[in-house]
Design a protein around this motif. Structure first.
Motif, PDB file in Angstrom:
ATOM      1  N   ALA A  55       2.459   1.453   0.073  1.00 44.68           N
ATOM      2  CA  ALA A  55       2.702   2.155  -1.360  1.00 44.68           C
ATOM      3  C   ALA A  55       2.593   1.837  -2.565  1.00 44.68           C
ATOM      4  O   ALA A  55       2.793   0.442  -2.592  1.00 44.68           O
ATOM      5  N   LEU A  57       3.736   2.006  -6.120  1.00 42.47           N
ATOM      6  CA  LEU A  57       4.498   1.961  -6.018  1.00 42.47           C
ATOM      7  C   LEU A  57       4.617   2.453  -8.199  1.00 42.47           C
ATOM      8  O   LEU A  57       3.652   2.536  -8.749  1.00 42.47           O
ATOM      9  N   ARG A  58       5.370   3.261  -7.971  1.00 47.47           N
ATOM     10  CA  ARG A  58       6.330   4.013  -7.104  1.00 47.47           C
ATOM     11  C   ARG A  58       6.723   5.154  -6.886  1.00 47.47           C
ATOM     12  O   ARG A  58       6.762   5.471  -5.807  1.00 47.47           O
ATOM     13  N   ILE A  61       5.788   5.859  -2.776  1.00 44.62           N
ATOM     14  CA  ILE A  61       6.324   5.488  -2.250  1.00 44.62           C
ATOM     15  C   ILE A  61       6.475   6.382  -0.664  1.00 44.62           C
ATOM     16  O   ILE A  61       6.778   6.276   0.364  1.00 44.62           O
ATOM     17  N   THR A  65       5.843   6.670   2.814  1.00 44.95           N
ATOM     18  CA  THR A  65       6.646   6.945   3.729  1.00 44.95           C
ATOM     19  C   THR A  65       6.241   7.593   5.271  1.00 44.95           C
ATOM     20  O   THR A  65       6.325   7.774   6.528  1.00 44.95           O
ATOM     21  N   VAL A  77       4.864  -2.424  -0.040  1.00 44.38           N
ATOM     22  CA  VAL A  77       4.981  -2.373  -1.158  1.00 44.38           C
ATOM     23  C   VAL A  77       3.966  -2.923  -2.037  1.00 44.38           C
ATOM     24  O   VAL A  77       3.335  -4.273  -2.213  1.00 44.38           O
TER      25      VAL A  77
END
Length: 167
Positions: A55, A57-58, A61, A65, A77
C-alpha cells in the motif's frame, strides 16, 4: 493493462469513488476495499501466494487491503514521503495507490517485475505501466488534489483527504 470487469455492483462502487460524488470517510474507504477485493478476485489466478501487496500511503491503504483479502498474500506499506522503497522478497509485488495521476511517484520505484494496481489512473499515465497495470478505471480527468469539497478548474477534492474524512 487489465481493467476490472464491471457489473452493477462495481458501477455503484465506482460512483462512490468519483470526486464529484460528495462522499467521504468510511463509506468511501469501504468502497475502495470492496473494489480492491473485486479486482483481486478477477486477477488472483495471475498471482501466487508468494505475492506482497504494498500500500502506498496513505491513499492506497484501503484498496490494498481489499487486494490483500482477495489474494491471501503478504501485506506491506510504503510511505514515499519518508521511506526508501525496498522491494519485498516475494516472487510478485503489487504497488497499490488509490489514484495515479502522472505516475511519477510509482515510476520512481517501479521496476519491470513489479505490478501496479489502482482505483483510477489518468489515461496519460497508462502507457508508463502497460501490461503491469491493474485498474478499476481509466479517466480523462486530471487535476491537483486540494482541500476542497468540489472541483473548481484544475483543482478538486483530494482522494486521500476524502478517504480519511478530512474534508
Amino acid at each position: 493493462m487489465f481493467e476490472i470487469k464491471k457489473d452493477e455492483k462495481i458501477e455503484k462502487l465506482i460512483a462512490i469513488t468519483k470526486s464529484d460524488s460528495g462522499i467521504s470517510g468510511p463509506v468511501l474507504a469501504k468502497a475502495h476495499v470492496e473494489l480492491g477485493r473485486a479486482l483481486g478476485e478477477q486477477i488472483k489466478e495471475q498471482f501466487s501466494h508468494d505475492t506482497t501487496v504494498v500500500a502506498i500511503l496513505r491513499g492506497g491503504i484501503f484498496m490494498a487491503t481489499g487486494l490483500y483479502y482477495a489474494l491471501g498474500c503478504r501485506f506491506d506499506v510504503y510511505d514515499p514521503k519518508k521511506d526508501k522503497f525496498i522491494r519485498p522478497n516475494t516472487k510478485n509485488v503489487i504497488l497499490v495507490d488509490s489514484v495515479i495521476n502522472t505516475g511519477k511517484t510509482i515510476e520512481e520505484i517501479s521496476v519491470p517485475d513489479i505490478s501496479i494496481a489502482c482505483c483510477v489512473i489518468n489515461e496519460n499515465a497508462v502507457e508508463k505501466f502497460k501490461d503491469r497495470l491493474y485498474t478499476v478505471r481509466v479517466s480523462k480527468n486530471s487535476y491537483v488534489g486540494d482541500n476542497t469539497k468540489v472541483q473548481k478548474g484544475n483543482r478538486g477534492p483530494d482522494t486521500t483527504m476524502r478517504l480519511f474524512n478530512q474534508i
